[in-house]
Enzyme design. Sequence first.
Site, mmCIF file in Angstrom:
data_model
loop_
_atom_site.group_PDB
_atom_site.id
_atom_site.type_symbol
_atom_site.label_atom_id
_atom_site.label_comp_id
_atom_site.label_asym_id
_atom_site.label_seq_id
_atom_site.Cartn_x
_atom_site.Cartn_y
_atom_site.Cartn_z
ATOM 1 N N TYR A 163 0.802 -1.226 0.000
ATOM 2 C CA TYR A 163 0.000 0.000 0.000
ATOM 3 C C TYR A 163 0.835 1.277 0.000
ATOM 4 O O TYR A 163 0.287 2.370 0.015
ATOM 5 C CB TYR A 163 -0.908 0.031 1.236
ATOM 6 C CG TYR A 163 -2.214 -0.694 1.084
ATOM 7 C CD1 TYR A 163 -2.318 -1.800 0.260
ATOM 8 C CD2 TYR A 163 -3.347 -0.277 1.760
ATOM 9 C CE1 TYR A 163 -3.501 -2.481 0.132
ATOM 10 C CE2 TYR A 163 -4.545 -0.957 1.631
ATOM 11 C CZ TYR A 163 -4.620 -2.054 0.823
ATOM 12 O OH TYR A 163 -5.797 -2.721 0.695
ATOM 13 N N LYS A 233 1.685 -13.650 5.900
ATOM 14 C CA LYS A 233 1.817 -14.650 4.829
ATOM 15 C C LYS A 233 3.300 -15.006 4.682
ATOM 16 O O LYS A 233 3.856 -15.000 3.583
ATOM 17 C CB LYS A 233 1.279 -14.080 3.507
ATOM 18 C CG LYS A 233 -0.213 -14.164 3.340
ATOM 19 C CD LYS A 233 -0.757 -15.577 3.271
ATOM 20 C CE LYS A 233 -0.444 -16.270 1.959
ATOM 21 N NZ LYS A 233 -0.965 -17.660 1.934
ATOM 22 N N ASP A 281 -4.399 -16.740 5.517
ATOM 23 C CA ASP A 281 -5.557 -17.494 4.998
ATOM 24 C C ASP A 281 -6.169 -18.373 6.081
ATOM 25 O O ASP A 281 -7.399 -18.476 6.195
ATOM 26 C CB ASP A 281 -5.206 -18.317 3.751
ATOM 27 C CG ASP A 281 -3.786 -18.825 3.726
ATOM 28 O OD1 ASP A 281 -2.915 -18.144 4.290
ATOM 29 O OD2 ASP A 281 -3.545 -19.890 3.169
ATOM 30 N N ASP A 305 -6.392 -4.709 6.099
ATOM 31 C CA ASP A 305 -7.518 -4.115 5.378
ATOM 32 C C ASP A 305 -8.597 -5.167 5.140
ATOM 33 O O ASP A 305 -9.778 -4.970 5.445
ATOM 34 C CB ASP A 305 -6.998 -3.555 4.043
ATOM 35 C CG ASP A 305 -7.989 -2.613 3.400
ATOM 36 O OD1 ASP A 305 -9.042 -2.352 4.011
ATOM 37 O OD2 ASP A 305 -7.727 -2.149 2.277
#
Length: 414
Positions: A163, A233, A281, A305
Amino acid sequence: MASYQKLTAPKEGSKIKVLGPNKFEVPNDPIIPFIEGDGIGADLTRAMHIVINAAVKKAYDGKRKINWFEVYAGEKAVEKYGEGQYLPEDTITAFKEYSVSIKGPLTTPVGGGFRSLNVTIRQVMDLFACVRPVKYYKGIPSPVKHPEKVDMIIFRENTEDIYAGVEFMSGSEEAKKLRNFLIGLDPKIKEKIREDAAIGIKPMGPFASKRLIRKSIQYALDNNKSSVTLVHKGNIMKYTEGAFKDWGYELAKAEFGDRLIPEAEVTGSTNKIIIKDRIADSMFQQALLRPDEYSVLALPNLNGDYMSDALAAQVGGLGMAPGANMSDTIAVFEATHGSAPKYTNQDKANPGSLILSAVMMLIHMGWKEAADLVEKGINKTIEQKYVTYDLARQMEGATEVKCSQFAERIAQNM
Ligand code: NAD
């Protein structure tokens, strides 16, 4: 005293004093700047003031009072300051001077040279943590069987990650140059980045990650929370997201010592805060399947987000989702939804999100008694099914009321 171009601070009231990082002295009569906001902002802000003023008055028997100080951003700022002045310097000065403030939603100006006013506000004051509590209010329609099991607070990093806004368009000279440069570093990149690829950069470092994780751990300690989960992740992106996790454990050990215990070392029941990590996930699955096993979450920007909106949906949507953007000295509380322009000045939208943001603000100020009263009022009003249109249409037997009526009933129900 700061000097303003077009603002006059209220004559009554005093400043919240910043004594150091996360150390404040809150007077009984603080001046709190607010931005009304565009679209539904005026209705929501009026409703928020009704509820918060009533709660403070009732909780402290008139001994404490907020002195609201209107400052400007968005369309109202243009009216007052002139063309293109969507975010006047006065507003930023006031936010810095008074340390705690609250804002309604702002419409992103088309062609105003801003990516978004909200993003700009975060950037110019380096508000590095986006904080969003997510919990269920009984009676709110939810898509899951046990929304009451959700009681989490998200700390999302606001300044880094994909971002950061460092992107090069497909086919651009910059993208080609960058690709060639990378191939120079490692010839295998030729196969990994196709010639026509756009390229985005994902910067993440220990400074920004650690200050965010530190804030989340401090919150867990101050509020007797059971765990802090680092969500990442790192299985795929080892040097960015994987490092985020490693920096988190490192910081927990170095700065918080034996007040925290890594999940892997827990053998029986413990009175320490458990620090654990989850792959993003898997965390999305856990949030649905075993939400009661999670409390404080610390996440990089993109994961944060996604996770905040997914969790908000789980407990009934954005209409009741509060938030804040903060550094260690400045906090700006805000409704998480946008300005819903089609409902402007109809006294129709749900003020819940802004009112709950003000509850976060009261807690931040240490005014917990007033915060508890507002929560009580909200719970009772929703149980009475006396709600705005967005909730009424999903609740059987509800009475649909206006934004202001909802606020007045909350004040009565405290
Ligand atoms: P939005 O959140 O304003 O509205 C989407 C829909 O959600 C609305 O049409 C309405 O049906 C519903 N809704 C939103 N808030 C509600 C409330 N309090 N009560 C009842 N229903 C509500 O999103 P959008 O239409 O995509 O954006 C409108 C403008 O807001 C854009 O200019 C956008 O950039 C801006 N925006 C601002 C913020 C912010 O200030 N933090 C956040 C998101 C979007």
